[in-house]
Design an enzyme around this catalytic site. Structure first.
Site: not given
Ligand SMILES: *Cc1c(COP(=O)(O)O)cnc(C)c1O
Length: 398
Positions: A154, A182, A202, A328
């Site tokens: 990410n 991602q 996600s 974060c």
């Molecule tokens: C954003 C992200 C997550 C977390 O996903 P959420 O839906 O925001 O909890 C986990 N892993 C990676 C690589 C991400 O970019």
């Protein structure tokens, strides 16, 4: 989404919900609001919408629909996969292999397991952020029960050799989980061809809603639940279904599926234009991440003699939303673990800028960003004593 005063280039943090996605969700708030677990006909529409969504997502991943489980997002899917696999396999061993550049949803879950008697190997990556499959194989032990390696990073956009990693896991009969949050929607993924046992994705990273994700669990993998309660999701993930979000994630998946190659080509060429201009027009900048095995939407730079936070604040004042490291970690003074893992010294990691575009970003947006960035970097360097010292040092050296 992107207007003159708000150029949003932080799509690795989250994305705008596409209007078609929002439209697909609306009826499930106000019209078809029945609890899909209820038996009256009225709830049937919601129930059918969930099953159609599951099929859509399964089709996109080359999975069977009964291998897709809806969760509350990528972090939950990562937690579920790792904790439940560790628990299910603990008769065989308590050793897990992951990498140093995982998302915190994976890293902090592994750290939690370390306090519960598990041993974790954190694989190093090379200067481009790639895991060496030979290192993975060398780290495997008799008691290794799980390998968790992310599909694409990410922060720096590097894509791993998932097929080889999957083959190694299969050969040693070890469960393989990949955080594909991602990658999902930007890269074609076939879970069967890649030998993946568990995969997290996600909704909000692909122009779908927040608070929805999936975990793919290959048929035959016996892992327990993370959330206990009702019988939803075949007794493996309790809680009343978030029907609008499920429908929205499926719609976003459908759009990604239809436009994947076209969007990837467009974003790759736009990204390349950005990278070429920045590297050519701003001195002392490096591009982080792999040049070839890289997400189409990602550009990650380290800009020497400046401070990432100041840069972001000044970009913000010019209407540009970007990031330095992961969302974060902003607000904390520690440099990103990913940038340190690829070998950047602290002071260089601190001057990092991540720009993640979307199919809606335009070339005018990119040119505006580069123009502003040039001015800001110059201003920040003019104020920097370190840059001053460096320039003097240079003079004497030459
Ligand atoms: C954003 C992200 C997550 C977390 O996903 P959420 O839906 O925001 O909890 C986990 N892993 C990676 C690589 C991400 O970019």
């Amino acid at each position: 989404m992107t207007d003159k005063f708000n150029i949003y280039v932080d799509n690795a943090a989250t994305t705008a919900v596409y209007p078609e996605v929002f439209d697909s969700m609306k009826p499930y708030f106000t019209e078809w609001y029945g609890n899909p677990a209820s038996i009256y006909t009225f709830a049937g529409t919601a129930k059918r919408a969930i099953e159609e969504s599951r099929e859509r997502i399964a089709g996109f991943l080359g999975a069977d629909s009964n291998e897709i489980y809806f969760t509350g997002g990528g972090s939950e899917s990562d937690n579920w996969a790792i904790k439940a696999a560790a628990e299910a396999m603990n008769h065989k061993g308590r050793h897990i292999i992951t990498s140093r550049i995982e998302h915190h949803a994976v890293l902090h879950t592994c750290e939690y397991l370390e306090t519960h008697g598990y041993e974790i190997t954190y694989l190093d990556v090379n200067e481009n952020g790639k895991v060496n499959p030979a290192d993975l194989e060398a780290a495997i032990r008799e008691d290794t029960v799980l390998i968790s390696i992310m599909y694409a990073n990410n922060e720096i956009g590097t894509i791993q050799d998932i097929k080889r990693i999957g083959a190694i896991a299969r050969k040693h009969d070890i469960l393989f989980h990949t955080d594909a949050v991602q990658a999902y929607g930007q890269i074609r993924i076939d879970v069967k061809e890649l030998g993946i046992d568990l995969l997290s994705a996600s909704g909000h990273k692909i122009h779908g809603p927040k608070g929805i994700g999936i975990l793919y669990i290959r048929n035959g993998i016996k892992i327990g639940a993370l959330i206990h309660g009702g019988v939803q999701e075949r007794n493996r993930r309790a809680g009343t279904h978030n029907v609008p979000a499920i429908v929205g994630m499926a719609k976003a998946t459908e759009i990604a599926d239809q436009r994947l190659e076209q969007d990837a080509e467009y974003m790759t060429s736009l990204r390349q234009h950005l990278v070429d201009r920045v590297l050519k027009e701003i001195p002392y900048v490096r591009l982080n991440g792999d040049r070839v095995d890289r997400l189409p939407n990602n550009a990650s730079f380290s800009i020497r003699f400046i401070e990432g936070e100041s840069l972001l604040i000044m970009l913000d004042a010019r209407g540009i939303c970007a990031s330095s490291g992961s969302a974060c970690t902003s607000g904390s003074l520690d440099p990103s673990h990913v940038l340190l893992a690829i070998g950047l010294p602290h002071e260089i990691a601190h001057g990092s800028l991540r720009i993640t575009i979307s199919p809606e970003t335009t070339i005018e947006d990119i040119d505006y960003i580069v123009g502003e960035l040039k001015q800001i970097v110059k201003r920040l360097r003019d104020m920097s004593p370190i840059y001053e010292d460096y320039l003097h040092g240079q003079k004497y050296v030459c």
